[in-house]
Design an enzyme around this catalytic site. Structure first.
Site, PDB file in Angstrom:
ATOM      1  N   SER A 151      68.993  83.297  38.235  1.00 37.49           N
ATOM      2  CA  SER A 151      67.604  83.438  38.684  1.00 37.49           C
ATOM      3  C   SER A 151      66.839  82.209  38.211  1.00 37.49           C
ATOM      4  O   SER A 151      67.254  81.547  37.250  1.00 37.49           O
ATOM      5  CB  SER A 151      66.999  84.696  38.057  1.00 37.49           C
ATOM      6  OG  SER A 151      65.602  84.709  38.238  1.00 37.49           O
ATOM      7  N   TYR A 174      65.161  90.533  31.346  1.00 32.02           N
ATOM      8  CA  TYR A 174      65.800  90.018  32.570  1.00 32.02           C
ATOM      9  C   TYR A 174      65.991  88.502  32.469  1.00 32.02           C
ATOM     10  O   TYR A 174      67.088  87.982  32.692  1.00 32.02           O
ATOM     11  CB  TYR A 174      64.938  90.374  33.784  1.00 32.02           C
ATOM     12  CG  TYR A 174      65.449  89.821  35.097  1.00 32.02           C
ATOM     13  CD1 TYR A 174      66.456  90.481  35.801  1.00 32.02           C
ATOM     14  CD2 TYR A 174      64.919  88.650  35.647  1.00 32.02           C
ATOM     15  CE1 TYR A 174      66.924  89.977  37.014  1.00 32.02           C
ATOM     16  CE2 TYR A 174      65.377  88.147  36.853  1.00 32.02           C
ATOM     17  CZ  TYR A 174      66.370  88.812  37.544  1.00 32.02           C
ATOM     18  OH  TYR A 174      66.840  88.311  38.734  1.00 32.02           O
TER      19      TYR A 174
END
Ligand code: NDP
Length: 247
Positions: free
Chosen positions: A153, A166
């Protein structure tokens, strides 16, 4: 988008395992791999979703996939070892491993994150990919040029406030990729890379940006070129790279 045009038979004869294959980017990846000739192993936690992907692949006349229902939050070492044994018996090798499944988890100040939520997220996003890769190494070594992809990401490459565990888990994934890639460099034919999908129209994106117009972002099927490139023979020798699906 990443500039690559895959020939229809790119993945013919290859066996590719995709985690989180029942929905979102993982589903698109499984369908795309099958459409390019691969036998796909569909791993995920919701059987009905995996069955729907299985049926779609079968109806399209692509190579018969395999279903592996497994919850990465609770899976133990013996589950991964059993899966490796089953894949060895069925296919004898593994040419591709796509670590796609992940949780978004709490997006809040770090000091508000509950320890339990932190651990749950690390289990799914980091510990499971480590354990699964470890169990699959003998099968990956048996393939002529295996490819491992860690789905990352943008917040795993440059952190941002409130992205919580995350973001930290995606930094760990990049680290796992780099250590593995360096270990395989010159010692095996296995290549290991990461892909940042960029904003993509999925349930996770909707959860992260509830007010956003979904149409603003590409569908998962549109970001497949980079995955196909890394899983096929054209990327032989590409190792330790952090790539972007948007090019
Ligand atoms: P989704 O939430 O749409 O899909 C995630 C998939 O992972 C689902 O199939 C889900 O299963 C599965 N999964 C989650 N937890 C587990 C578990 N414990 N065991 C097994 N499977 C599990 O996410 P996306 O498709 O959007 O994301 C895919 C990857 O791309 C992730 O790694 C994400 O971090 C990354 N990413 C996505 C972006 C985006 O904009 N969409 C941007 C940047 C990165 P189930 O269907 O049963 O819930």
């Amino acid at each position: 988008m990443f500039d690559y045009s895959a020939p229809q038979d790119l993945l013919k004869g290859r066996v590719i395992l995709v985690t989180g294959a029942g929905d979102g980017i993982g589903r698109a990846c499984a369908l795309s791999c099958a459409a390019h000739g691969a036998s796909v192993v569909l791993l995920g936690r919701t059987l009905s979703k995996l069955e729907a992907v299985y049926d779609e692949i079968e109806a399209a006349g692509h190579p018969q996939p395999a279903i592996c229902p497994l919850n990465l939050e609770t899976a133990a070492e013996k589950d991964y070892d059993e899966l490796a044994d089953q894949l060895f018996d069925t296919f004898g090798k593994l040419d591709g491993l796509v670590h796609n499944a992940a949780l978004l988890g709490p997006r809040t100040l770090l000091d508000s994150v509950k320890n339990e939520a932190w651990q749950q997220l690390m289990q799914v996003n980091v510990n499971a990919p480590f354990a699964l890769t470890k169990a699959m190494m003998p099968l990956l070594r048996t393939a002529p040029d295996a490819s491992v992809i860690f789905v990352s990401s943008s917040v795993g490459r440059k952190a941002r406030a409130y992205w919580g565990p995350y973001a930290v888990s995606k930094f760990a994934i990049e680290g796992l990729m780099q250590v593995m890639a360096d270990e395989q460099e010159g010692t095996s034919e296995i290549r290991v890379n990461s892909v940042n999908p960029g904003a993509t129209r999925t349930a996770m994106r909707k959860a992260a940006y509830p007010a956003e117009e979904p149409e603003k972002n590409p569908e998962p099927a549109q970001i497949m070129p980079v995955f196909l490139y890394l899983l096929g023979p054209d990327s032989k020798g590409v190792n330790g790279q952090a790539l972007d699906a948007r090019g």
